[in-house]
Design a protein around this motif. Structure first.
Motif: not given
Length: 305
Positions: A5-18, A40-44, A50-57
């Motif tokens: 398993r992966a353990q991490f902190d994440f921050s996801i940005g959406f294309a429509n804001g937020g 990151g793709r597995l997390l999404v 949906a409408l995910v702009r970027d994922v940072r781990l």
């Protein structure tokens, strides 16, 4: 097979804001050699976003740990023969399954000694009679158990009892003596359509003891509603009852599940030996007409690791 398993902190940005942030998140991995982008793709996929702009781990670590059944994470089959895991309690004369219900009585109809007078020399048989209530050992409830016009044991379709995809929720840490109910939130993180949802609470360790009949975990009304809405085929639990039997005479889980044609299996055991997903579950009772509940030999076929 070693699982990761992966353990991490994440921050996801959406294309429509937020955005969406998480800390100390854990996610099943199909293998240990995935990079940050693949995780990151597995997390999404797991979160169903949906409408995910970027994922940072950040603070990413890969740990050896049994899978918990992350949605959207497929673990490849090994191709080797499956192992079979027995999920039923043994039935014996005098066994108390549910406090207050009669225990089985086993007696001979024809003893081996008496049979020798009927058959050729060296040939003998034992024929026995068992008297038991249907609610004995590990058993399945059909709709007839709750509803007079519901399908009885003989009316159940085999395809709803045999080889069902098993979604096993390991919930030994999801309830407490003060909060015994297992609600929708505990079973909401993956798809269960057409599956057998098996609730592993750990309560089976008390089976056959006085402790088994008091303080048992159960499925709440909102948990039952959620599973029905998601199209579950069968719900099993390794506890005294799928309902709370200490809060009065209402039985919302039985009422809702059996009313929707969802089979219920109670008093399972050994669920801790199953992976969160990938196994096939079978619990087929005899086709008895005018009968709603009967013991089953429940088992799971688990792909070999």
């Amino acid at each position: 097979m070693t699982e990761h398993r992966a353990q991490f902190d994440f921050s996801i940005g959406f294309a429509n804001g937020g955005g969406l942030d998480g800390h100390g998140f854990r996610l099943d991995l199909p293998s240990a050699d995935l990079d940050e982008h693949a995780i990151g793709r597995l997390l999404v996929a797991h979160l169903g976003l949906a409408l995910v702009r970027d994922v940072r781990l950040t603070d990413l670590r890969i740990v050896e740990e049994p899978h918990r059944g992350s949605r959207g994470v497929d673990v490849p089959a090994s191709g080797r023969a499956a192992r079979v895991v027995d999920l039923s309690h043994r039935i014996r004369a005098g066994l108390v399954t549910y406090p207050g219900l009669p225990a089985p009585v086993i007696r001979p109809h024809l003893t081996r000694e008496a049979s020798r007078e009927r058959y050729a020399p060296g040939t003998e048989f034992a024929m026995d009679v068992i008297e038991l209530i249907g609610n004995t050992g590990t058993y399945l409830d059909s709709p007839y158990h709750r509803y007079a016009d519901g399908a009885d044991l003989a009316g159940l379709r085999l395809e709803t009892l045999v080889g069902l995809p098993a979604e096993v929720f390991h919930l030994t840490d999801a309830w407490s003596p003060n909060e015994r109910g297992i609600g929708a939130a505990a079973v909401a993180d993956r798809g269960v359509r057409g599956a057998a949802v098996l609730l592993h609470t750990g309560w089976d360790r008390h089976f056959g003891t006085p402790e088994y009949g008091r303080g048992a975990p159960f499925l709440t009304e909102d948990g039952a509603r959620h599973l029905i809405e998601q199209g579950v085929a069968l719900v099993g639990i390794d506890s005294l009852n799928i309902d709370d039997v200490e809060s009065g005479g209402e039985r919302p889980a039985h009422t809702l599940l059996l009313g929707a044609g969802v089979h219920v299996v109670e008093h399972l055991t050994g669920l801790g030996d199953l992976p969160p997903r990938g196994a096939r579950f079978t619990a087929a009772p005899p086709a008895v007409e005018g009968f709603g509940t009967f013991p089953v030999r429940a088992f799971a076929e688990v792909p070999a690791g």
